[in-house]
Design a protein around this motif. Structure first.
Motif, mmCIF file in Angstrom:
data_model
loop_
_atom_site.group_PDB
_atom_site.id
_atom_site.type_symbol
_atom_site.label_atom_id
_atom_site.label_comp_id
_atom_site.label_asym_id
_atom_site.label_seq_id
_atom_site.Cartn_x
_atom_site.Cartn_y
_atom_site.Cartn_z
ATOM 1 N N THR A 693 -12.708 5.069 -2.839
ATOM 2 C CA THR A 693 -11.714 4.559 -3.516
ATOM 3 C C THR A 693 -10.367 4.521 -3.166
ATOM 4 O O THR A 693 -9.541 3.633 -3.413
ATOM 5 N N ALA A 694 -10.220 5.782 -2.569
ATOM 6 C CA ALA A 694 -8.799 5.780 -1.879
ATOM 7 C C ALA A 694 -8.651 4.617 -0.931
ATOM 8 O O ALA A 694 -7.587 4.088 -0.720
ATOM 9 N N SER A 695 -9.506 4.421 -0.078
ATOM 10 C CA SER A 695 -9.564 3.435 1.106
ATOM 11 C C SER A 695 -9.169 2.128 0.398
ATOM 12 O O SER A 695 -8.381 1.386 0.829
ATOM 13 N N ILE A 696 -10.072 1.655 -0.839
ATOM 14 C CA ILE A 696 -9.809 0.272 -1.406
ATOM 15 C C ILE A 696 -8.403 0.335 -1.920
ATOM 16 O O ILE A 696 -7.648 -0.657 -1.667
ATOM 17 N N ARG A 697 -7.634 1.301 -2.478
ATOM 18 C CA ARG A 697 -6.509 1.410 -3.196
ATOM 19 C C ARG A 697 -5.578 1.255 -1.817
ATOM 20 O O ARG A 697 -4.721 0.327 -2.067
ATOM 21 N N ARG A 698 -5.555 1.855 -0.891
ATOM 22 C CA ARG A 698 -4.621 1.630 0.217
ATOM 23 C C ARG A 698 -4.516 0.426 0.916
ATOM 24 O O ARG A 698 -3.583 -0.181 0.964
ATOM 25 N N ARG A 699 -5.757 -0.159 1.172
ATOM 26 C CA ARG A 699 -5.702 -1.558 1.644
ATOM 27 C C ARG A 699 -5.300 -2.649 0.732
ATOM 28 O O ARG A 699 -4.469 -3.415 0.938
ATOM 29 N N ALA A 700 -5.624 -2.563 -0.700
ATOM 30 C CA ALA A 700 -5.049 -3.511 -1.766
ATOM 31 C C ALA A 700 -3.462 -3.158 -1.798
ATOM 32 O O ALA A 700 -2.656 -4.379 -1.382
ATOM 33 N N GLU A 701 -3.089 -1.907 -1.518
ATOM 34 C CA GLU A 701 -1.430 -1.622 -1.384
ATOM 35 C C GLU A 701 -0.926 -2.444 -0.146
ATOM 36 O O GLU A 701 -0.025 -3.147 -0.355
ATOM 37 N N MET A 702 -1.781 -2.324 0.673
ATOM 38 C CA MET A 702 -1.264 -2.677 2.179
ATOM 39 C C MET A 702 -1.106 -4.292 1.925
ATOM 40 O O MET A 702 -0.043 -5.061 2.349
ATOM 41 N N PHE A 703 -2.273 -4.999 1.245
ATOM 42 C CA PHE A 703 -1.943 -6.484 1.549
ATOM 43 C C PHE A 703 -1.083 -7.006 0.265
ATOM 44 O O PHE A 703 -0.364 -7.961 0.222
ATOM 45 N N ALA A 704 -0.946 -6.099 -0.680
ATOM 46 C CA ALA A 704 0.137 -6.554 -1.859
ATOM 47 C C ALA A 704 1.544 -6.313 -1.390
ATOM 48 O O ALA A 704 2.241 -7.336 -1.473
ATOM 49 N N THR A 705 1.914 -5.600 -0.288
ATOM 50 C CA THR A 705 3.143 -5.374 0.136
ATOM 51 C C THR A 705 3.533 -6.600 1.031
ATOM 52 O O THR A 705 4.653 -6.916 1.359
ATOM 53 N N ILE A 706 2.304 -6.959 1.974
ATOM 54 C CA ILE A 706 2.697 -7.992 3.070
ATOM 55 C C ILE A 706 2.372 -9.379 2.420
ATOM 56 O O ILE A 706 2.865 -10.217 3.268
#
Ligand code: C2E
Ligand code: CA
Ligand code: CA
Length: 708
Positions: A693-706
């Motif tokens: 869950t944490a990995s999915i969230r981190r990656r989603a956030e990464m793509f949301a910001t870039i």
């Protein structure tokens, strides 16, 4: 509170039909455990053969005819406790427009006093237990004082006193200790008479009516404020530490005050007014005093009217159960619902639980009501038995009041659950912290039985009592629900954060999961997630809704935004499905464990036994995350990772490497291939879900910001 006093209270309508009786009266009449009056009572109270009921109805009829009955002594035979001596007071209830509403009768059981009196030949002079003057003497003094008031313009005051939690004290410490408390209370009341601020005070008198009910009479009272000061002195005198056996008690009481400077005032009426005010003080929680105002009678009557309407509501099908979703903070998926009761009143419209549950608890009606709620919940639960991803049942929380904790509760619930064919684990019973504090022995015994059925147990409104970790350990609990008052303070009140953090630590130390209730803002969600809270519930996600709406929500897969009932909640992306995970491992048992853990958390899971199989599956399945074993029969996991990362279609796909033995070089290699996480076997289900869950969230956030 009517239900906790030892008084027997009963009311009738203008036709003399019995409309309401408190639990003590029902016990007296042999109807213990019955939530509602049998129809026969309501219909022909006067005519039935039962001697108790007929005797009571006769007294009510006299009151209805306008007779003012003040502590008249009667003997009645009860089918449960035999012959008893009662001191009965009755009054006709008149509406503001002059119409007769009915009558109410209050009886104190004076049997033991009477028996002792006879034995000691003290009849008429003293209360054998407290040695306070007998109530006849009280009545005589009151009569004399009323005759005097016209001359000096100063009032006479009657104070009715009822101790708080007395039945609890005597059931806890034993009957003897209870009697010792009453003796000391009598002494203290007597002492306060001497310190009265004005007048000669020679006719000031305290008496005991029976049980823990006392009356105090003051002559020559200047005004209401003076009477209230007298009540204040009584509070102080009672509250002073009282040693009873090994325990030191601090006694509190509800006090009602009635005063008059009218010489034609009926003495009995003045006493009844004081008692009415006392009931109001008790209803407001006790440990306080109230002065009588005529509106109180109407209030008490309104309450009786409500109790009547509530009595019929169950038969008339006016109740319904609504459900409020709970959301997992780990996966953002719906993780369960809480059942909440609503009353659709034919005239007043929808009534919230706060306005009728206390009444139902007081009258005992909560017992059949609670049974009905459980039946309703189990019917709905059957419909949601495979509603969650992985074919799992939707967990349902059901509130249980302290008053429902009586023998037979576990058996009743068990029958209902079995009849509906529900897995008991689906049901979580919410009990309040205050209830655990009130009577720990009873709570432990009942909770053990409920737990043995297989149901889960949650502590509601947690934090509002003062339970310690050691205290909680005694109970078989599964979950703590942090009270809304703490959630409200998150983000603004540093104390609230500290308290929630402590609760969280405590809960996890006891292996309890934590739910936050009344969550209203996104900031609170962030804060709770950071503190490690497991689940949340509140208007931020969704308001309580009808069962059909829940069914719709569960059917609307994939992702739905919760809170269609409330525009402010539509921003929430709480979802039914947490996403798709592809588990790649050549060991079937590892794949099976991973699949079960992830499915239980709401993920849709596919398995692959090799890297080649995984690469073939990925484009069709479109996983949000790939859990990838490093050592595979053909192509290695690291190689699969390299290929996936080379394909732009999988940019947002999270990759979690799984390895049998930690190897620093291998770990560096995994991260250089842009894997998101690196886990070492064996793993616990909880661990796997939270890392994924944490990995999915981190990656989603990464793509949301870039993202542009
Ligand atoms: P509770 O168990 O603490 O239930 C939570 C209450 O908070 C519910 O009120 C719910 O609608 C409300 N709530 C939920 N989220 C929010 C939020 O974000 N903000 C605010 N301000 N309120 C929120 P409700 O339905 O009025 O129930 C009140 C209480 O009545 C319950 O408190 C529970 O103690 C009792 N109750 C309700 N249904 C039953 C029942 O079937 N049996 C028993 N024994 N008690 C019940
Ligand atoms: Ca609750
Ligand atoms: Ca609560």
């Amino acid at each position: 509170m009517v239900s906790t006093s030892e008084d027997l209270v009963i009311a009738c309508d203008s036709e003399g039909r019995i409309t309401w009786a408190n639990p003590a009266m029902r016990r007296f009449a042999g109807l213990s455990g019955v939530g509602r009056l049998p129809r026969a009572w309501a219909a022909h109270a006067g005519a039935v053969a039962d001697g108790t009921v007929a005797g009571v109805a006769e007294l009510l009829k006299r009151a209805l005819a306008g007779e003012r009955m003040i502590n008249i002594e009667v003997s009645l035979e009860s089918s449960t406790v035999g012959w008893r001596s009662l001191a009965a007071s009755g009054q006709r209830l008149v509406r503001s427009d002059g119409a007769i509403r009915g009558a109410v009768l209050v009886c104190h059981d004076i049997t033991s006093e009477k028996a002792l009196e006879t034995r000691l030949s003290l009849r008429g002079r003293h209360d054998p237990l407290t040695r306070l003057p007998h109530r006849d003497l009280f009545g005589d003094n009151l009569q004399i004082l009323l005759g005097r008031v016209s001359g000096n313009q100063r009032a006479v005051a009657v104070l009715a006193i009822n101790l708080d939690h007395f039945s609890h004290i005597s059931s806890r410490l034993g009957k003897d200790a209870g009697e010792r408390v009453l003796v000391q209370v009598g002494q203290r009341l007597n002492d306060t008479l001497r310190t009265h601020e004005s007048g000669s005070g020679t006719l000031n008198i305290a008496t005991r009516l029976g049980g823990d009910q006392f009356l105090v009479l003051y002559e020559d009272v200047a005004d209401q404020a003076a009477a209230e000061r007298a009540a204040g002195r009584i509070h102080a005198a009672l509250r002073a530490p009282m040693k009873v056996e090994a325990t030191t008690l601090s006694i509190t009481a509800g006090i009602g005050i009635a005063l008059t400077a009218d010489p034609s005032k009926n003495p009995g009426a003045l006493i009844l007014e004081a008692q009415t005010a006392m009931r109001v003080a008790k209803r407001l929680g006790g440990d306080r005093h109230e002065c009588f105002v005529p509106a109180m009678e109407t209030q008490l009557q309104a309450r009786i009217d409500n109790a009547e309407a509530l009595n019929q509501a169950l038969d008339r099908g006016e109740f319904r159960v609504v459900y409020q979703p709970k959301v997992s903070l780990l996966t953002d998926a719906v993780s369960g619902v809480e059942a909440l009761l609503r009353w659709q009143h034919p005239v007043r419209g929808e009534i919230q639980p706060m306005d009728f549950i206390p009444l139902a608890e007081e009258s005992g009606l909560i017992i059949p009501m609670g049974r009905w709620v459980m039946e309703q919940v189990c019917r709905d639960a059957a419909q949601w038995a495979t509603a969650l991803p992985g074919g799992l049942p939707l967990p349902i929380a059901v509130n249980v009041s302290a008053r429902q904790f009586e023998p037979g509760l576990a058996e009743t619930f068990n029958t209902i659950i079995e009849q509906c064919g529900i897995d008991p684990q689906t049901i979580c019973l919410e009990v309040t912290e205050s209830m655990l504090m009130l009577d720990a022995e009873l709570a432990v015994a009942t909770l053990r039985k409920l737990k043995a059925l297989g149901t889960r147990i949650s502590v509601d409104d947690f934090g509002t009592g003062f339970s310690s970790l050691a205290y909680l350990k005694r109970f078989p609990l599964d979950e703590l629900k942090i009270d809304k008052s703490f959630v409200d303070g998150l983000g603004t009140d540093p104390d609230a954060i500290a308290i929630v953090a402590v609760v969280m630590g405590m809960a996890h130390a006891l292996d309890l999961s934590v739910v936050a209730e009344g969550v209203e803002t996104a900031d609170q969600v962030t804060c709770l997630r950071n503190l490690g809270c497991d689940e949340a519930q509140g208007y931020h996600f969704a308001r309580p809704m009808a069962a059909d709406a829940i069914t719709g929500l569960l059917a609307a897969r994939p992702p739905v935004a919760l809170g269609g009932h409330d525009a402010s909640a539509s921003v929430i992306m709480a979802r039914l499905s947490s996403g798709k995970v592809l588990v790649v491992d050549d060991a079937p048992d590892v794949r099976g464990l991973a699949r079960a853990s992830l499915a239980a958390a709401g993920f849709e899971v596919r398995e692959a036994g090799s890297g080649e199989e995984a690469l073939a599956l990925a484009p069709h399945f479109g996983p949000d995350c790939v859990v990838l074993d490093v050592i595979l029969p053909g192509m290695s996991g690291l190689e699969v990772c390299r290929i996936l990362r080379g394909d732009p279609a999988h940019d947002t796909t999270t990759i979690v490497m799984l390895t049998s033995a930690a190897d620093p070089a291998e770990k560096v290699r995994a991260f250089s291939l842009r894997a998101d996480d690196y886990m070492v076997k064996p793993f616990s289900p909880r661990d796997l879900v939270s890392r994924v869950t944490a990995s999915i969230r981190r990656r989603a956030e990464m793509f949301a910001t870039i993202a542009p």
